[in-house]
Scaffold this active site. Structure first.
Site, mmCIF file in Angstrom:
data_model
loop_
_atom_site.group_PDB
_atom_site.id
_atom_site.type_symbol
_atom_site.label_atom_id
_atom_site.label_comp_id
_atom_site.label_asym_id
_atom_site.label_seq_id
_atom_site.Cartn_x
_atom_site.Cartn_y
_atom_site.Cartn_z
ATOM 1 N N ASN A 1 48.020 36.204 34.492
ATOM 2 C CA ASN A 1 49.209 36.723 35.185
ATOM 3 C C ASN A 1 50.307 35.678 35.409
ATOM 4 O O ASN A 1 51.479 36.006 35.446
ATOM 5 C CB ASN A 1 48.818 37.405 36.491
ATOM 6 C CG ASN A 1 48.049 36.513 37.423
ATOM 7 O OD1 ASN A 1 47.533 35.464 37.016
ATOM 8 N ND2 ASN A 1 47.959 36.896 38.671
ATOM 9 N N GLU B 1 39.431 30.425 42.310
ATOM 10 C CA GLU B 1 40.542 31.273 42.777
ATOM 11 C C GLU B 1 40.304 32.657 42.209
ATOM 12 O O GLU B 1 40.586 32.903 41.040
ATOM 13 C CB GLU B 1 41.880 30.706 42.283
ATOM 14 C CG GLU B 1 42.280 29.395 42.910
ATOM 15 C CD GLU B 1 42.666 29.530 44.366
ATOM 16 O OE1 GLU B 1 42.725 30.668 44.881
ATOM 17 O OE2 GLU B 1 42.905 28.490 44.995
ATOM 18 N N CYS C 1 46.971 38.305 42.401
ATOM 19 C CA CYS C 1 45.673 38.287 43.083
ATOM 20 C C CYS C 1 45.777 38.527 44.580
ATOM 21 O O CYS C 1 44.910 39.152 45.183
ATOM 22 C CB CYS C 1 45.009 36.940 42.832
ATOM 23 S SG CYS C 1 46.107 35.563 43.192
ATOM 24 N N GLU D 1 43.944 25.465 46.388
ATOM 25 C CA GLU D 1 44.926 24.852 45.501
ATOM 26 C C GLU D 1 46.161 24.518 46.330
ATOM 27 O O GLU D 1 46.344 24.992 47.448
ATOM 28 C CB GLU D 1 45.283 25.815 44.360
ATOM 29 C CG GLU D 1 44.098 26.052 43.444
ATOM 30 C CD GLU D 1 44.462 26.576 42.063
ATOM 31 O OE1 GLU D 1 45.015 27.682 41.989
ATOM 32 O OE2 GLU D 1 44.179 25.873 41.071
HETATM 33 P P1 NAD Z 1 38.894 37.055 33.924
HETATM 34 O O1 NAD Z 1 37.883 36.709 34.944
HETATM 35 O O2 NAD Z 1 38.610 38.134 32.970
HETATM 36 O O3 NAD Z 1 39.237 35.767 33.033
HETATM 37 C C1 NAD Z 1 39.671 34.562 33.615
HETATM 38 C C2 NAD Z 1 39.440 33.427 32.643
HETATM 39 O O4 NAD Z 1 38.040 33.162 32.564
HETATM 40 C C3 NAD Z 1 39.901 33.694 31.222
HETATM 41 O O5 NAD Z 1 40.499 32.519 30.708
HETATM 42 C C4 NAD Z 1 38.607 34.016 30.498
HETATM 43 O O6 NAD Z 1 38.644 33.732 29.119
HETATM 44 C C5 NAD Z 1 37.642 33.093 31.202
HETATM 45 N N1 NAD Z 1 36.231 33.477 31.136
HETATM 46 C C6 NAD Z 1 35.696 34.706 31.006
HETATM 47 N N2 NAD Z 1 34.348 34.644 31.025
HETATM 48 C C7 NAD Z 1 34.012 33.342 31.185
HETATM 49 C C8 NAD Z 1 32.779 32.636 31.299
HETATM 50 N N3 NAD Z 1 31.602 33.266 31.254
HETATM 51 N N4 NAD Z 1 32.818 31.297 31.479
HETATM 52 C C9 NAD Z 1 33.996 30.655 31.554
HETATM 53 N N5 NAD Z 1 35.194 31.251 31.436
HETATM 54 C C10 NAD Z 1 35.211 32.595 31.267
HETATM 55 O O7 NAD Z 1 40.235 37.327 34.734
HETATM 56 P P2 NAD Z 1 41.638 37.850 34.194
HETATM 57 O O8 NAD Z 1 41.510 39.294 33.844
HETATM 58 O O9 NAD Z 1 42.159 36.900 33.177
HETATM 59 O O10 NAD Z 1 42.554 37.688 35.492
HETATM 60 C C11 NAD Z 1 42.594 38.640 36.512
HETATM 61 C C12 NAD Z 1 41.739 38.206 37.672
HETATM 62 O O11 NAD Z 1 42.137 36.914 38.103
HETATM 63 C C13 NAD Z 1 41.890 39.101 38.883
HETATM 64 O O12 NAD Z 1 40.638 39.332 39.482
HETATM 65 C C14 NAD Z 1 42.769 38.291 39.800
HETATM 66 O O13 NAD Z 1 42.637 38.601 41.168
HETATM 67 C C15 NAD Z 1 42.332 36.893 39.498
HETATM 68 N N6 NAD Z 1 43.372 35.930 39.873
HETATM 69 C C16 NAD Z 1 43.170 35.132 40.963
HETATM 70 C C17 NAD Z 1 44.142 34.246 41.356
HETATM 71 C C18 NAD Z 1 43.946 33.358 42.557
HETATM 72 O O14 NAD Z 1 44.637 32.357 42.672
HETATM 73 N N7 NAD Z 1 43.055 33.658 43.466
HETATM 74 C C19 NAD Z 1 45.335 34.165 40.639
HETATM 75 C C20 NAD Z 1 45.510 34.992 39.530
HETATM 76 C C21 NAD Z 1 44.515 35.869 39.151
#
Ligand code: NAD
Length: 484
Positions: A153, A250, A284, A458
């Site tokens: 995002n 996060e 998020c 962070e």
């Molecule tokens: P996601 O969990 O699908 O993927 C996040 C990242 O993790 C990607 O780069 C993905 O390739 C990687 N990944 C996936 N499986 C993995 C594994 N087994 N080991 C290591 N890496 C792995 O999330 P998304 O769909 O990309 O993002 C949306 C989510 O992120 C939402 O839940 C949102 O709330 C969260 N988010 C949190 C914050 C925060 O600061 N708290 C900010 C932005 C988004």
């Protein structure tokens, strides 16, 4: 407009590098669905090259003074600001977010982080503790090699929010962007190196979850910082635990936004819009459970509908546009699935939630009323433009309902009664609380979750503790005795 095509898939040891034997990943512009580039997933050789570069560069970087390190980060911040327009266009190509947003919220936020941690770098110290005649001093040391894994995002911001404190503390980083938005982190790496960052300290590798997983469990890695969903967070935290690696998590949220009868109506409506529809709802910390006190609810819903009617939905590259597409077909399908569940479980869809008749991943801002706490749309993170209105009567009641979630990323309160506002935020279970505002996230403020929303913080001085560790040194000046 810039050409969004990346120079190559990866950025390792100060240079772009390609390896087409890795699985291809198409880069899709969300506003049209067109393929605008292609990168290749990192092969094991690419990963090892990135880690080896980081390993070789880190001790030299750590040996530099903090002021020297900070100077490079601050120069990178200035360069990011100078290139704000092209970086914003790239962010728009990567995510589909309107240029009106990306011009003020992405490269600028990345620059803020680089400037802030660049400024802090020279002041990072241990401390001296007098202990009778003896004394103790602590040395603040980097962790070593940090892995950053990003969500889709805020690709520029996430890359820089992790790079800036990691590098300020003397670490090296290998960063894996989301496979959905692979472009922006490469530019962050390019700018850092143009600003004078020695080769090997900030490397970008592409790939899906398997590449992230390989990085997290590599013996060379000392710390993992993930921005992503709760299911991924669980896997990454568990894998990092195997090697006792430090983590920052996060993760997601289902945050409450509470609007009392005495709130200033227009501000509360603005808050609800910012908490639900900025970045097409893909934030998020969004306050997606909007608790509205009974007395103000009719007026609130009327103004919300009126103001949503003025949203400018369209070409994200047009600066008049303030509502863009969702990031991907998959993410739109997920949001539509939740909308269908909301209807099936008895909530009233009062507006939005429809596709636009054009290519790309468009979903108009949706508002549900008559939402109850047990409905799926009130319990699960949607990560799309879907706002749920829940009605409440009393302060005690809304507090209990707001906290009745496994998540704890953020919470907001709109009221003109300041004692009540402070009483509420004291009791709300969330890492960040907002009073009469929502979703501000300056680098000066710690950002992170409680409960299942994450671990660590962070931004702010708090991030320093998550990218460094303290060594204690006991120095004896008093006579040393031993038992025999
Ligand atoms: P996601 O969990 O699908 O993927 C996040 C990242 O993790 C990607 O780069 C993905 O390739 C990687 N990944 C996936 N499986 C993995 C594994 N087994 N080991 C290591 N890496 C792995 O999330 P998304 O769909 O990309 O993002 C949306 C989510 O992120 C939402 O839940 C949102 O709330 C969260 N988010 C949190 C914050 C925060 O600061 N708290 C900010 C932005 C988004």
């Amino acid at each position: 407009m810039i050409d969004p095509k990346p120079t190559a898939s990866h950025f390792i040891n100060g240079a772009y590098i390609e390896d087409k034997t890795g699985t291809p990943i198409d880069v899709i512009y969300p506003a049209t669905g067109e393929v605008i580039g292609r990168v290749h997933s990192a092969t094991p050789q690419i990963l090892q090259a990135a880690l080896a570069a980081a390993k070789a560069a880190q001790p030299i970087w750590a040996a530099m003074t903090g002021t020297e390190r900070g100077r490079i980060l601050r120069r990178a911040a200035d360069m990011m600001r100078a290139h704000n327009r092209s970086l914003s266009e790239l962010e728009t190509y990567d995510t589909g977010k309107p240029l009106q947003e990306t011009l003020v919220a992405d490269a600028t936020s990345a620059a803020d982080a680089l400037e802030y941690f660049g400024g802090l770098a020279g002041s990072l110290t241990g401390e001296h503790v007098q202990f009778g005649e003896d004394f103790i001093y602590t040395i603040r040391e980097p962790l070593g090699i940090c892995v950053g894994i990003g969500a889709w995002n805020y690709p520029t911001q996430i890359a820089a929010w992790k790079a800036a404190p990691a590098l300020a503390c003397g670490n090296a980083m290998v960063f894996k962007p989301s496979e959905t938005t692979p472009l922006c982190a490469l530019k962050v790496a390019e700018i850092l190196h143009e600003a004078g960052l020695p080769a090997g300290l900030y490397n970008v590798v592409q790939g899906l979850g398997d590449v992230g997983a390989a990085l997290v469990s590599d013996p060379l890695v000392d710390k993992v910082s993930l921005t992503g969903s709760l299911p991924t967070g669980r896997k990454v935290y568990a894998a990092a635990a195997e090697g006792m690696r430090h983590v920052t998590m996060e993760l997601g949220g289902k945050s409450p936004l509470i609007i009392f009868d005495d709130a200033e109506l227009e501000a509360a409506v603005s808050g609800a819009i910012l908490a639900n529809f900025y970045s097409s709802g893909q934030i998020c910390s969004n306050g997606t459970r909007v608790f509205v006190q009974k007395g103000i609810k009719p007026a609130f819903l009327k103004r919300l509908a009126e103001r949503l009617g003025t949203a400018v939905v369209g070409d994200p590259m047009d600066e008049e546009t303030n509502f863009g597409p969702m990031v991907s077909e998959r993410q739109r399908d997920i949001a539509e699935g939740f909308i269908a569940k909301g209807k099936a479980e008895g909530a009233q869809l009062v507006c939005g939630g429809t596709r636009l008749e054009r290519p790309g991943f468009w979903l108009t801002p949706a508002v549900f009323t008559d939402v109850t706490d047990d409905m799926t749309i009130a319990r699960e993170e949607i990560f799309g433009p879907v706002l749920s209105v829940l009605e409440f009567d009393t302060e005690a009641e809304v507090l209990a309902r707001a906290n009745d979630t496994d998540y704890g990323l953020a919470a907001g309160v709109f009221t003109q009664n300041l004692p009540r506002a402070h009483r509420m935020v004291k009791a709300l279970e969330a890492g960040t609380c907002y009073i009469n505002t929502y979703n501000d996230a300056p680098v000066e403020a710690p950002f992170g979750g409680v409960k299942l929303s994450g671990v660590g913080r962070e931004n702010s001085k708090a991030a320093i503790n998550h990218y460094s560790q303290l060594k204690s040194v006991y120095v004896r000046l008093s006579p040393l005795e031993s038992p025999y």
